[in-house]
Design a protein around this motif. Structure first.
Motif, PDB file in Angstrom:
ATOM      1  N   THR A 109       0.830  -1.207   0.000  1.00  0.00           N
ATOM      2  CA  THR A 109       0.000   0.000   0.000  1.00  0.00           C
ATOM      3  C   THR A 109       0.863   1.255   0.000  1.00  0.00           C
ATOM      4  O   THR A 109       0.577   2.212  -0.723  1.00  0.00           O
ATOM      5  N   GLY A 127       2.230   1.891  -3.408  1.00  0.00           N
ATOM      6  CA  GLY A 127       1.149   2.438  -4.231  1.00  0.00           C
ATOM      7  C   GLY A 127       0.877   3.891  -3.906  1.00  0.00           C
ATOM      8  O   GLY A 127       0.716   4.724  -4.796  1.00  0.00           O
ATOM      9  N   LEU A 128       0.859   4.196  -2.617  1.00  0.00           N
ATOM     10  CA  LEU A 128       0.569   5.570  -2.179  1.00  0.00           C
ATOM     11  C   LEU A 128       1.629   6.541  -2.665  1.00  0.00           C
ATOM     12  O   LEU A 128       1.335   7.688  -3.009  1.00  0.00           O
ATOM     13  N   LYS A 186       3.069   6.573  -5.304  1.00  0.00           N
ATOM     14  CA  LYS A 186       2.881   6.887  -6.719  1.00  0.00           C
ATOM     15  C   LYS A 186       1.497   7.474  -6.991  1.00  0.00           C
ATOM     16  O   LYS A 186       1.131   7.668  -8.134  1.00  0.00           O
ATOM     17  N   SER A 187       0.683   7.679  -5.942  1.00  0.00           N
ATOM     18  CA  SER A 187      -0.662   8.195  -6.222  1.00  0.00           C
ATOM     19  C   SER A 187      -0.769   9.679  -5.910  1.00  0.00           C
ATOM     20  O   SER A 187       0.162  10.286  -5.380  1.00  0.00           O
ATOM     21  N   ASN A 188      -1.943  10.218  -6.244  1.00  0.00           N
ATOM     22  CA  ASN A 188      -2.123  11.662  -6.065  1.00  0.00           C
ATOM     23  C   ASN A 188      -2.460  12.018  -4.622  1.00  0.00           C
ATOM     24  O   ASN A 188      -2.657  11.153  -3.778  1.00  0.00           O
ATOM     25  N   LEU A 212      -5.921  10.653  -2.928  1.00  0.00           N
ATOM     26  CA  LEU A 212      -5.896   9.270  -2.470  1.00  0.00           C
ATOM     27  C   LEU A 212      -5.074   9.142  -1.191  1.00  0.00           C
ATOM     28  O   LEU A 212      -5.465   8.477  -0.230  1.00  0.00           O
ATOM     29  N   ILE A 252      -7.039  10.480   1.720  1.00  0.00           N
ATOM     30  CA  ILE A 252      -8.100   9.572   2.186  1.00  0.00           C
ATOM     31  C   ILE A 252      -7.505   8.482   3.081  1.00  0.00           C
ATOM     32  O   ILE A 252      -7.988   8.228   4.185  1.00  0.00           O
ATOM     33  N   VAL A 253      -6.437   7.849   2.592  1.00  0.00           N
ATOM     34  CA  VAL A 253      -5.833   6.765   3.380  1.00  0.00           C
ATOM     35  C   VAL A 253      -5.312   7.302   4.716  1.00  0.00           C
ATOM     36  O   VAL A 253      -5.493   6.671   5.763  1.00  0.00           O
ATOM     37  N   ILE A 292      -8.269   7.783   7.076  1.00  0.00           N
ATOM     38  CA  ILE A 292      -8.812   6.522   7.595  1.00  0.00           C
ATOM     39  C   ILE A 292      -7.834   5.911   8.611  1.00  0.00           C
ATOM     40  O   ILE A 292      -8.231   5.442   9.672  1.00  0.00           O
TER      41      ILE A 292
END
Lengths: 279, 274
Positions: free
Chosen positions: B86, B89-90, B92-94, B97, B100-101, B104
Motif C-alpha cells: 500500500t 502504491g501511495l 505513486k498516487s495523487n 488518495l 483519504i488513506v 482513515i
C-alpha cells in the motif's frame, strides 16, 4: 506508473470495511433504539438522555475527567524537569536516557500495572519500608492515589519524550541571545525556553490525557472493583449488560470530550505562541 | 559560585535517579518475586523455580502464550506485506488518495482503543463471525497496517523516482522492478514497521479483550482475568516478557553501533592495503 497506484485499492476497500464501518456502527447504535429491525431504524436521543439524567453516570464522567486532568498535570510537573535535565546531558547520556525511558513502554502495560499491586499492598513493599520507621501501614491499593499513580507511571514516558524532543531541537542561539540581552536564567527559562517547548508539552498532553480518560484496566487493577471510570462503564455495557446503544452513546460522549480537549490544548498553544511573538 | 553549581548538579542527579527508580522499581520487583518460593507478593521467602514450573504445567497459560505469539507473527507478516504494498502504491498516487488513506488510518491511531474495540465487537457480531482466533487476527492486522505504512512511506519519499524508470526502461517487469529495485532500498523502513507491528500485537490488551471469545486468550487477557486472585505465575510470565523485550531492544540499539564500528574498521583496513 499507473500500475502502481492500483496497489492501494485493496487496502482502501479493506480499511473502509474494517475501520470506517465499525465507526459508523457506533454512531448508528448511539442514535437508534435497541431491538429494531435493520429495515425500520428509528432515530432516538434516549441513550444520551439516559446518560445525562442519571447522577451516577455524571459522577463517573466527572471522576474520570478529574483523574485524567490530575494525571496530566502530574506528568507535566515530573516530566518537564526530567526532559529538561536530559536535554542538558552529554549526547551519549541523552541516548542512554531515551533508551531507558522507552524500554518500559515496550513492555506490556498490564504487566507493569500489575507489579504495583505488590508494592502498594497492605503488607507490600512501601508499607514494609514504612514499618521500619514505626509508621502504621497506610491503605494505598484501591484508592484514587493508586489509580493516578498507575496512570502517571504508564503514560509519563510519552510526556517526557515529547518535551525532550522539542527541547533538544531548540535553537541554542535564542538562549544565548536572551543571555546577551541581560536576562537572568529564570527569565530566560520562562520567556524563551518554556514558550518554545510548548508544542512538545501540548503533544505530550494529548498523549497522556487521551489514554487516561479512556483507560479501564488501570482503575480495575489498582482501584479495585468499586472504582468505576467511564471506560469501565463502557466495558460493562458491552461485555456484561449487552446494551450496545447505551454503550455506543457513552463512547461517543467520551470521544467528543477528548476531541474538545485536544482543540482546547491546541488553542492555548496558539494563544501563547502568538503572545510570545508580540514581545 | 562553584559550590552552587555543584549543588545544582547533585540535585539534578538525584532527581533523575529517583525518576529511574520510579520507572524500574515495578519491573525489578516483578522479576525478583517471580523467583519467590511462596505465594506472597510482598515477602520474599526464598529462591525457587516453582512458579516457572507451574507456568509450564498450566495449559491455560501455555495456550495464551501460544496464541499471543502466533497472532503476533501472523499479524506482523500480513500487515508488513500489505502495508508495504500500500505504501508503494501511495507513493505513486495523487494527493487526494493519499489524504483519504491518511484520514482513515488516523481513526484507530487517534481514537481511544476502547472505541475502536467496541466498533469491531459490534462489526464482527453483526456479521455473525464467531469470536475467537479469526476475529483476533483480523483486528490485529487492522491496527498494525497503519503503523507499517507510516514507517515505510517516508523511506519511499526519499527515493529517487528515476531509479524505477531506469529499471523499467532496461526491461524490468514492474513486479521485478519492485522486488529488485525498490524493496532493497526501503528495507530499514519495512523492518521498523514490522517491529512496531509485532510489539503492538504482542502487547495489545484492550482491542483483543473485546473481540476475542471461545477460550482464545492472549497473555494480556490472561493477566487481566487472573488478577482477581493472588497468582505469582503472572510474575513469571511478566519476567519472560520483560526478558524478551529487553533483549530485542538491546540488540536493535547496539546492532547499528557495532555495524558502524565494523565499517570504520574496514575503511581503515582498506586505507592500509591501498
Amino acid at each position: 506508473m499507473k500500475n502502481f497506484r492500483t496497489m492501494v485499492y485493496p487496502y482502501i476497500i479493506w480499511a473502509f470495511i474494517i475501520i470506517v464501518v465499525p465507526m459508523l456502527m457506533i454512531i448508528m447504535y448511539a442514535f437508534t433504539k435497541q431491538g429494531n429491525e435493520v429495515m425500520n431504524i428509528r432515530f432516538t436521543l434516549e441513550n444520551f438522555s439516559a446518560f445525562f439524567e442519571d447522577a451516577v453516570f455524571i459522577n463517573v464522567l466527572k471522576r474520570s475527567l478529574v483523574i485524567a486532568v490530575l494525571t496530566t498535570v502530574i506528568c507535566i510537573l515530573l516530566g518537564y524537569p526530567t526532559a529538561y535535565l536530559m536535554a542538558k546531558m552529554k549526547p551519549k547520556s541523552q541516548m542512554l536516557m531515551v533508551f531507558l525511558i522507552t524500554l518500559p513502554t515496550w513492555i506490556n502495560m498490564l504487566v507493569r500495572t500489575y507489579a504495583w499491586r505488590g508494592i502498594l499492598e497492605k503488607n507490600g513493599l512501601i508499607n514494609n519500608f514504612l514499618a521500619l520507621f514505626g509508621i502504621e501501614p497506610i491503605k494505598m491499593l484501591e484508592t484514587t492515589f493508586a489509580v493516578v499513580l498507575g496512570m502517571v507511571y504508564n503514560f509519563i514516558p510519552f510526556m517526557i519524550l515529547q518535551i525532550y524532543t522539542s527541547l533538544s531541537k531548540m535553537d541554542q542561539s535564542y538562549i544565548e541571545a536572551a543571555d546577551d540581552l541581560g536576562a537572568n536564567k529564570i527569565q530566560t527559562f520562562f520567556k524563551v525556553v518554556f514558550p518554545l517547548s510548548l508544542p512538545g508539552v501540548i503533544s505530550g498532553i494529548t498523549l497522556v490525557f487521551l489514554p487516561a480518560v479512556s483507560s479501564f484496566f488501570i482503575p480495575k487493577l489498582l482501584g479495585g472493583g468499586q472504582f468505576v471510570l467511564i471506560g469501565n462503564v463502557i466495558e460493562t455495557q458491552f461485555l456484561t449488560t449487552g446494551n450496545w446503544g447505551f454503550g455506543s452513546a457513552i463512547s461517543l460522549i467520551m470521544s467528543i470530550i477528548i476531541i474538545l480537549a485536544m482543540y482546547l490544548a491546541r488553542y492555548i498553544d496558539k494563544k501563547i505562541s502568538a503572545k510570545g511573538g508580540d514581545m | 559560585m562553584n559550590k552552587k553549581i555543584g549543588l545544582k548538579h547533585i540535585f539534578s542527579k538525584i532527581f533523575i535517579g529517583l525518576m529511574m527508580f520510579f520507572f524500574y522499581l515495578p519491573i525489578v520487583y516483578t522479576v525478583i518475586f517471580s523467583f519467590n518460593s511462596s505465594k506472597s507478593l510482598s515477602k520474599f521467602t526464598g529462591f525457587s523455580f516453582i512458579w516457572y514450573e507451574r507456568l509450564f504445567k498450566s495449559n491455560d497459560m501455555m495456550d495464551s502464550i501460544f496464541y499471543t505469539v502466533v497472532i503476533a507473527v501472523l499479524a506482523t507478516f500480513i500487515s508488513t506485506i500489505v502495508g508495504t504494498i500500500t505504501a508503494i502504491g501511495l507513493s505513486k498516487s495523487n494527493k487526494v488518495l493519499r489524504g483519504i488513506v491518511a484520514q482513515i488510518n488516523d481513526l484507530p491511531v487517534m481514537n481511544p482503543d476502547i472505541v475502536t474495540a467496541i466498533g469491531l465487537l459490534m462489526f464482527f457480531s453483526s456479521l455473525a463471525i464467531k469470536k475467537g482466533f479469526i476475529t483476533l487476527l483480523l483486528a490485529h492486522i487492522m491496527f498494525c497496517i497503519p503503523f507499517v505504512i507510516l514507517s515505510v512511506l517516508p523511506k519511499l519519499r526519499s527515493l529517487d523516482p528515476n531509479i524505477l524508470d531506469a529499471a523499467l526502461d532496461l526491461g524490468c517487469t514492474p513486479i521485478k522492478a519492485l522486488i529488485k529495485v525498490i524493496v532493497p532500498q526501503i528495507t530499514s523502513g519495512i523492518l521498523a514497521g514490522a517491529l512496531i507491528a509485532f510489539t503492538m500485537s504482542f502487547d495489545d490488551f484492550v482491542i483483543s479483550y473485546f473481540v476475542t471469545g471461545n477460550g482464545v486468550n492472549n497473555i494480556s487477557i490472561m493477566i487481566y482475568t487472573m488478577t482477581k486472585r493472588v497468582n505469582p505465575t503472572i510474575n513469571v510470565i511478566s519476567t519472560l516478557i520483560i526478558a524478551v523485550i529487553t533483549i530485542i531492544l538491546v540488540i536493535i540499539n547496539i546492532a547499528p553501533i557495532i555495524k558502524e564500528r565494523k565499517l570504520k574498521m574496514e575503511v581503515k583496513k582498506n586505507e592500509k592495503t591501498s
